[in-house]
Design an enzyme around this catalytic site. Structure first.
Site, PDB file in Angstrom:
ATOM      1  N   ASP A  73       0.851  -1.283   0.224  1.00 12.69           N
ATOM      2  CA  ASP A  73      -0.119   0.016   0.099  1.00 12.69           C
ATOM      3  C   ASP A  73       0.916   1.375  -0.036  1.00 12.69           C
ATOM      4  O   ASP A  73       0.636   2.263  -0.573  1.00 12.69           O
ATOM      5  CB  ASP A  73      -0.891   0.035   1.231  1.00 12.69           C
ATOM      6  CG  ASP A  73      -1.996  -0.856   0.883  1.00 12.69           C
ATOM      7  OD1 ASP A  73      -2.134  -1.607  -0.112  1.00 12.69           O
ATOM      8  OD2 ASP A  73      -3.057  -1.069   2.120  1.00 12.69           O
ATOM      9  N   GLY A  74       2.001   1.182   0.697  1.00 12.81           N
ATOM     10  CA  GLY A  74       2.820   2.433   0.770  1.00 12.81           C
ATOM     11  C   GLY A  74       3.156   2.782  -0.552  1.00 12.81           C
ATOM     12  O   GLY A  74       3.378   3.860  -1.129  1.00 12.81           O
ATOM     13  N   ASN A 146      -4.616   8.594   2.193  1.00 10.11           N
ATOM     14  CA  ASN A 146      -4.789   8.156   3.436  1.00 10.11           C
ATOM     15  C   ASN A 146      -5.059   9.417   4.533  1.00 10.11           C
ATOM     16  O   ASN A 146      -6.198   9.203   4.987  1.00 10.11           O
ATOM     17  CB  ASN A 146      -3.797   7.120   3.843  1.00 10.11           C
ATOM     18  CG  ASN A 146      -4.083   5.821   3.614  1.00 10.11           C
ATOM     19  OD1 ASN A 146      -4.792   5.474   2.784  1.00 10.11           O
ATOM     20  ND2 ASN A 146      -2.925   5.023   3.962  1.00 10.11           N
ATOM     21  N   ASP A 147      -4.254   9.806   4.758  1.00 15.35           N
ATOM     22  CA  ASP A 147      -4.306  10.887   6.011  1.00 15.35           C
ATOM     23  C   ASP A 147      -3.405  12.112   5.961  1.00 15.35           C
ATOM     24  O   ASP A 147      -2.332  11.897   5.373  1.00 15.35           O
ATOM     25  CB  ASP A 147      -4.248  10.247   7.349  1.00 15.35           C
ATOM     26  CG  ASP A 147      -3.032   9.284   7.301  1.00 15.35           C
ATOM     27  OD1 ASP A 147      -1.899   9.611   6.947  1.00 15.35           O
ATOM     28  OD2 ASP A 147      -3.166   7.846   7.583  1.00 15.35           O
ATOM     29  N   ASP A 176      -0.236  13.502  21.596  1.00 20.26           N
ATOM     30  CA  ASP A 176       1.025  13.385  20.794  1.00 20.26           C
ATOM     31  C   ASP A 176       0.648  13.922  19.217  1.00 20.26           C
ATOM     32  O   ASP A 176       1.673  13.823  18.551  1.00 20.26           O
ATOM     33  CB  ASP A 176       1.287  11.676  20.753  1.00 20.26           C
ATOM     34  CG  ASP A 176       1.785  11.443  22.099  1.00 20.26           C
ATOM     35  OD1 ASP A 176       2.381  12.157  22.842  1.00 20.26           O
ATOM     36  OD2 ASP A 176       2.220  10.147  22.021  1.00 20.26           O
ATOM     37  N   SER A 190      -5.301   5.904  11.450  1.00 18.27           N
ATOM     38  CA  SER A 190      -6.435   6.142  12.360  1.00 18.27           C
ATOM     39  C   SER A 190      -6.997   4.766  12.937  1.00 18.27           C
ATOM     40  O   SER A 190      -7.375   4.788  14.123  1.00 18.27           O
ATOM     41  CB  SER A 190      -7.571   6.846  11.489  1.00 18.27           C
ATOM     42  OG  SER A 190      -8.687   6.845  12.116  1.00 18.27           O
TER      43      SER A 190
END
Length: 291
Positions: A73-74, A146-147, A176, A190
C-alpha cells in the site's frame, strides 16, 4: 497502450512474476515509462526488458493510460503522489504485506494485463485530503490518499492542536498528535489509534487524536465538505506534519488547514475485487483458531 510503472524492491520468489509482466508488455508492444529508482533496481535484480524511458519527478511522467504500482500500500500511495491531478488509473499489484489498496496478487499479473486491455475492470474513485498552508511544505504535492497528520517530534513533549471546523472552534487536542483521515485511510493509522472503519465512498473525514491526555476525547466523523484548520502549540517550537508517508518538520507559527481535494485517486478494480472481502481477509474478521 502507454504504461507507467513504479515499484519497490521484491524478493527472489517474486522475480519470475515481474519478469513475466515485462515480457507480456513487450509482446503487447506497450510504451512504458518507469520511475528512475525502480528502473535501477530492475537492472540490479536482473529483470530483462527493453524499456529505457524513466521519470524522476511527477512533471517528467508521461500521460499514461495506466500506472502499475508494484509493492504494498505504501508503494501505491507513492504512485498516487506521482500521478496527482492527472488522475491516471492506478493498478495496485501486491508484492508487499497488508494490501488494502494493492489487491492484485503476483500470480494474477497476466490476468490483470488481459483485463485492462479488454476493459474488464471498474474505476474506484477515492477522495483525497488537500493541505493549504502559508508555506510550500510538500514541494507542490500537498495532498494525500490516506491521511494528514500533525505529531510531536521525537524529542518533544505532547503538543496542543487547536482545531477549528469551518472557522468555529472545535477542540484543543492535548496529545501526541492528530490524524485527519479519509475513508480510504480509515483502515490505516487512524484505525490503530481507535478510529472507526469507513466504507471507501463515504463522504467524511475522521478526526482521530493520537494518545490524547484527556481520555474522554474520542475520534470524530465529520463531513468532507468542511474545512479543518489548526494552530499548534509546542514547547520545542516545532512539530511534524505528514501527508501519507511524506513528513516534514515545521515551526509553531505555521498555519494549516485541510479540505477535500478537487480531484481524486482513480484505482483500477478487477471484476472479482470486493472491498468487503478484502476487509474481512485483512482484519481476520470471523477468524478463530478453534475452528
Amino acid at each position: 497502450m502507454k504504461i507507467a510503472i513504479h515499484g519497490r524492491n521484491f524478493s527472489v520468489q517474486t522475480k519470475p512474476y515481474v519478469q513475466a509482466m515485462f515480457d507480456d508488455l513487450v509482446e503487447r508492444q506497450a510504451e512504458v515509462q518507469i520511475s528512475h529508482g525502480y528502473h535501477e533496481f530492475l537492472n540490479f535484480a536482473g529483470v530483462a526488458h527493453p524499456f529505457q524511458s524513466t521519470y524522476r519527478t511527477p512533471e517528467e511522467l508521461f500521460d499514461a493510460d495506466f500506472m502499475l504500482s508494484l509493492g504494498g500500500d505504501g508503494t501505491l500511495l507513492e504512485a498516487v503522489a506521482h500521478v496527482g491531478a492527472r488522475q491516471t488509473p492506478i493498478v495496485g499489484i501486491n508484492i508487499g504485506r497488508l494490501g488494502f489498496l494493492a489487491t492484485v496478487a503476483p500470480t494474477a499479473i497476466k490476468y490483470m494485463l488481459h483485463a485492462i486491455v479488454n476493459g474488464q475492470f471498474t474505476i474506484d474513485e477515492r477522495s483525497l485530503v488537500s493541505l493549504q498552508t502559508d508555506k510550500d511544505i510538500f514541494e507542490g504535492i500537498p495532498f494525500a490518499l490516506n491521511d494528514f497528520t500533525i505529531t510531536r517530534t521525537e524529542m518533544s513533549s505532547m503538543i496542543t492542536v487547536h482545531t477549528y471546523l469551518d472557522g468555529q472552534f472545535l477542540n484543543s487536542y492535548w496529545a501526541d498528535g492528530l490524524i485527519i483521515s479519509t475513508p480510504t485511510g480509515s483502515t490505516g493509522y487512524s484505525l490503530s489509534c481507535g478510529g472507526p472503519v469507513l466504507l471507501p465512498h463515504t463522504n467524511n473525514f475522521i478526526i482521530t487524536p493520537i494518545s490524547p491526555h484527556n481520555l474522554n476525547v474520542r475520534p470524530m466523523v465529520v463531513m468532507d465538505s468542511c474545512q479543518l484548520s489548526f494552530e499548534v502549540s509546542s514547547r520545542s517550537g516545532n512539530f511534524l506534519v505528514a501527508l501519507d508517508s511524506r513528513s516534514r518538520t515545521v515551526d509553531a507559527s505555521t498555519r494549516l488547514s485541510v479540505q477535500k481535494a478537487d480531484f481524486s485517486a482513480r484505482l483500477v478494480k478487477l471484476n472479482d475485487d470486493n472491498f468487503l472481502n478484502t476487509l474481512r481477509s485483512k482484519l481476520n474478521w470471523g477468524f478463530d483458531i478453534r475452528n
